[in-house]
Design a protein around this motif. Structure first.
Motif, PDB file in Angstrom:
ATOM      1  N   THR A 226      34.494  43.917  40.726  1.00  0.00           N
ATOM      2  CA  THR A 226      35.266  44.013  39.485  1.00  0.00           C
ATOM      3  C   THR A 226      34.614  43.108  38.438  1.00  0.00           C
ATOM      4  O   THR A 226      34.382  41.923  38.706  1.00  0.00           O
ATOM      5  CB  THR A 226      36.720  43.553  39.740  1.00  0.00           C
ATOM      6  OG1 THR A 226      37.280  44.382  40.757  1.00  0.00           O
ATOM      7  CG2 THR A 226      37.557  43.629  38.480  1.00  0.00           C
TER       8      THR A 226
ATOM      9  N   GLN B  43      32.810  37.425  28.341  1.00  0.00           N
ATOM     10  CA  GLN B  43      33.406  38.755  28.522  1.00  0.00           C
ATOM     11  C   GLN B  43      33.639  39.462  27.182  1.00  0.00           C
ATOM     12  O   GLN B  43      33.528  40.686  27.088  1.00  0.00           O
ATOM     13  CB  GLN B  43      34.731  38.577  29.274  1.00  0.00           C
ATOM     14  CG  GLN B  43      35.434  39.860  29.589  1.00  0.00           C
ATOM     15  CD  GLN B  43      36.698  39.626  30.404  1.00  0.00           C
ATOM     16  OE1 GLN B  43      36.818  38.609  31.100  1.00  0.00           O
ATOM     17  NE2 GLN B  43      37.624  40.554  30.332  1.00  0.00           N
TER      18      GLN B  43
ATOM     19  N   VAL C 170      36.444  45.596  31.015  1.00  0.00           N
ATOM     20  CA  VAL C 170      37.227  45.385  32.233  1.00  0.00           C
ATOM     21  C   VAL C 170      38.302  46.463  32.361  1.00  0.00           C
ATOM     22  O   VAL C 170      38.462  47.088  33.419  1.00  0.00           O
ATOM     23  CB  VAL C 170      37.850  43.967  32.234  1.00  0.00           C
ATOM     24  CG1 VAL C 170      38.810  43.791  33.400  1.00  0.00           C
ATOM     25  CG2 VAL C 170      36.739  42.918  32.311  1.00  0.00           C
TER      26      VAL C 170
ATOM     27  N   GLU D 192      38.340  49.151  35.346  1.00  0.00           N
ATOM     28  CA  GLU D 192      39.488  49.191  36.265  1.00  0.00           C
ATOM     29  C   GLU D 192      40.162  50.563  36.235  1.00  0.00           C
ATOM     30  O   GLU D 192      40.640  51.038  37.265  1.00  0.00           O
ATOM     31  CB  GLU D 192      40.484  48.075  35.930  1.00  0.00           C
ATOM     32  CG  GLU D 192      39.944  46.719  36.349  1.00  0.00           C
ATOM     33  CD  GLU D 192      40.948  45.586  36.204  1.00  0.00           C
ATOM     34  OE1 GLU D 192      42.057  45.819  35.684  1.00  0.00           O
ATOM     35  OE2 GLU D 192      40.606  44.462  36.595  1.00  0.00           O
TER      36      GLU D 192
ATOM     37  N   ARG E  51      42.103  39.182  41.837  1.00  0.00           N
ATOM     38  CA  ARG E  51      42.190  38.473  40.544  1.00  0.00           C
ATOM     39  C   ARG E  51      43.119  37.260  40.638  1.00  0.00           C
ATOM     40  O   ARG E  51      42.819  36.197  40.103  1.00  0.00           O
ATOM     41  CB  ARG E  51      42.736  39.412  39.457  1.00  0.00           C
ATOM     42  CG  ARG E  51      41.677  40.205  38.789  1.00  0.00           C
ATOM     43  CD  ARG E  51      42.022  40.564  37.344  1.00  0.00           C
ATOM     44  NE  ARG E  51      41.004  41.484  36.865  1.00  0.00           N
ATOM     45  CZ  ARG E  51      39.783  41.122  36.507  1.00  0.00           C
ATOM     46  NH1 ARG E  51      39.404  39.866  36.555  1.00  0.00           N
ATOM     47  NH2 ARG E  51      38.918  42.014  36.093  1.00  0.00           N
TER      48      ARG E  51
END
Ligand code: BEZ
Length: 329
Positions: free
Chosen positions: A108, A296, A303, A307, A321
Motif C-alpha cells: 500500500t 505523499q 493513495v 486503495e 495502517r
C-alpha cells in the motif's frame, strides 16, 4: 513476533499433506537462491545464516548462496522449490503476490515512512498470518519477512513537478501493486527485471525506474539517469522460504534449527536496512546531482485511487495502517 505464531505456521505446514520422510541425520548442504547481485545484503545475510548453521551443527548443516539469478529467475526458482530441486530462497513478492494477492496489501503506498516502521508492520500478527498461506498456495514454508530499502524513482530528466512524470515510461518490479501505483498516476509502468535496468535507462527504453538506494549504489543507475526523487513511496518486503518437500524430509529438531537461524538473520537484515538508511541517503546526495526529497502530497490522490483498485483487501490494508500509525515515527 511471538513463538506461538511460528508454532501456528508449523501447523499450516503440516497441512501441506506431504509425506514426511524419515529424519535425515547426515550432512545437509542447502542451496539458497536469490536474484540480487553479489554484495547485496540479501546474499550477505544468506552467507551469515550458513555460517550460523554450520557453527551450531558442527558442520552438519551448511548453505551455499547462488546470487544473481544463477539458478533462474524467481518463477523458475519457485518451480525448483516446489520440486525440491532447490532448498531455500530469499524471494521478492513479485511471484509470491501473484500467487497470494493478499500480500499486495504490504505494498500500500505510503503505508510506512521508513524501514524501522516497515519492521513493525512486518512483525505484526496480520502480516505474519500471510506466511501461513504459502505452504498450500506455493508448496513452500514461509519462515519470515526480510526487506530491501524503501522505493524511490530515478529518472533521465529532472522532475520539476508531478506533471513532468506523467506519460513517462517507468521501470517497475514486475508485480501488480507497483503497476497500479503508476497506472493511477498516469505514468506508464514498464515491468522489467533488475539486471536489465541500467541498459534500459542508458538506451532510452525507459525514462525512469522505480528502485531502491542499495541498487543505485551497486548498479550506479545515476550514471545513466542523474535525477533521483526520494519519495519513500512503498516498502519492499521479501520472504525467506524453504522448499515444502525439503522441509518435510527434515527431522523436527533440524526444522527448528533452520527456522530459528533463518528467522534470526532475516531480523538482523531488517535491522541493518533500518540502520543504513540515513547513511545511504547521504551517499546518494553526494553522488546524484539532481536529488530532491518529496512527500505523499507530491502524488495527488494516489493513495485513495490505489486503495480503490485494491478494494477487496481494504480490511487488511486498514489493519496494517492502524499498526503503522501506532509505530514510533
Ligand atoms: C527490484 O526488482 O527492484 C528488486 C529486486 C530484488 C531486490 C530488491 C529490488
Amino acid at each position: 513476533m511471538t513463538y506461538d505464531m511460528k508454532g501456528m505456521r508449523a501447523g499450516a505446514v503440516l497441512a501441506l499433506g506431504l509425506t514426511c520422510m524419515a529424519g535425515f541425520a547426515g550432512a545437509q548442504e542447502f542451496r539458497l537462491g536469490t536474484i540480487v547481485p553479489p554484495g547485496h545484503l540479501w546474499n550477505v545475510y544468506g552467507e551469515k545464516m550458513g555460517e550460523a548453521l554450520s557453527a551450531r551443527t558442527e558442520g552438519r548443516m551448511s548453505v551455499t548462496v547462488f546470487p544473481a539469478g544463477q539458478l533462474g529467475d524467481e518463477g523458475q526458482m519457485v518451480q525448483q522449490l516446489q520440486s525440491g530441486a532447490l532448498d531455500m530462497a530469499f524471494l521478492t513478492m513479485a511471484d509470491v503476490s501473484n500467487r497470494v494477492p493478499e500480500f499486495s496489501a504490504l505494498f500500500t503506498p505510503f503505508l510506512v515512512s521508513d524501514v524501522a516502521q516497515a519492521a513493525v508492520v512486518l512483525n505484526s500478527e496480520p502480516a505474519q498470518a500471510l506466511l501461513d498461506k504459502l505452504p498450500e498456495a506455493m508448496g513452500v514454508v514461509g519462515i519470515d519477512f526480510g526487506v530491501a530499502g524503501m522505493r524511490q524513482m530515478i529518472s533521465a530528466k529532472p522532475v520539476a513537478s508531478f506533471e513532468s512524470l506523467r506519460g513517462l515510461k517507468m521501470r517497475i518490479t514486475p508485480f501488480a501493486p507497483a503497476r497500479d501505483f503508476y497506472n493511477v498516476l498516469g505514468i506508464a509502468p514498464t515491468p522489467m527485471p533488475l539486471p536489465d535496468v541500467f541498459d534500459a535507462l542508458s538506451n532510452g527504453q525507459v525514462d525512469a525506474a522505480d528502485v531502491d538506494l542499495e541498487q543505485v549504489l551497486i548498479f550506479r543507475f545515476d550514471e545513466a539517469a542523474p535525477n533521483l526523487l526520494i519519495s519513500n513511496h512503498m516498502m519492499f518486503p521479501m520472504v525467506g522460504v524453504v522448499s515444502g518437500r525439503v522441509w518435510a524430509g527434515l527431522a523436527a529438531e533440524d526444522q527448528a534449527i533452520l527456522r530459528e537461524e533463518m528467522d534470526k538473520v532475516l531480523g538482523e537484515m531488517i535491522e541493518e536496512y533500518a540502520r543504513v538508511e540515513t547513511e545511504r541517503v547521504a551517499k546518494v546526495t553526494e553522488m546524484v546531482p539532481g536529488l530532491q526529497t518529496v512527500g505523499q502530497d507530491f502524488f495527488p490522490g494516489v493513495v485513495e485511487k490505489w486503495e480503490a483498485s485494491w478494494a477487496d483487501h481494504l480490511p487488511l490494508i486498514n489493519e496494517l495502517r492502524a499498526i503503522a500509525a501506532a509505530a514510533p515515527q
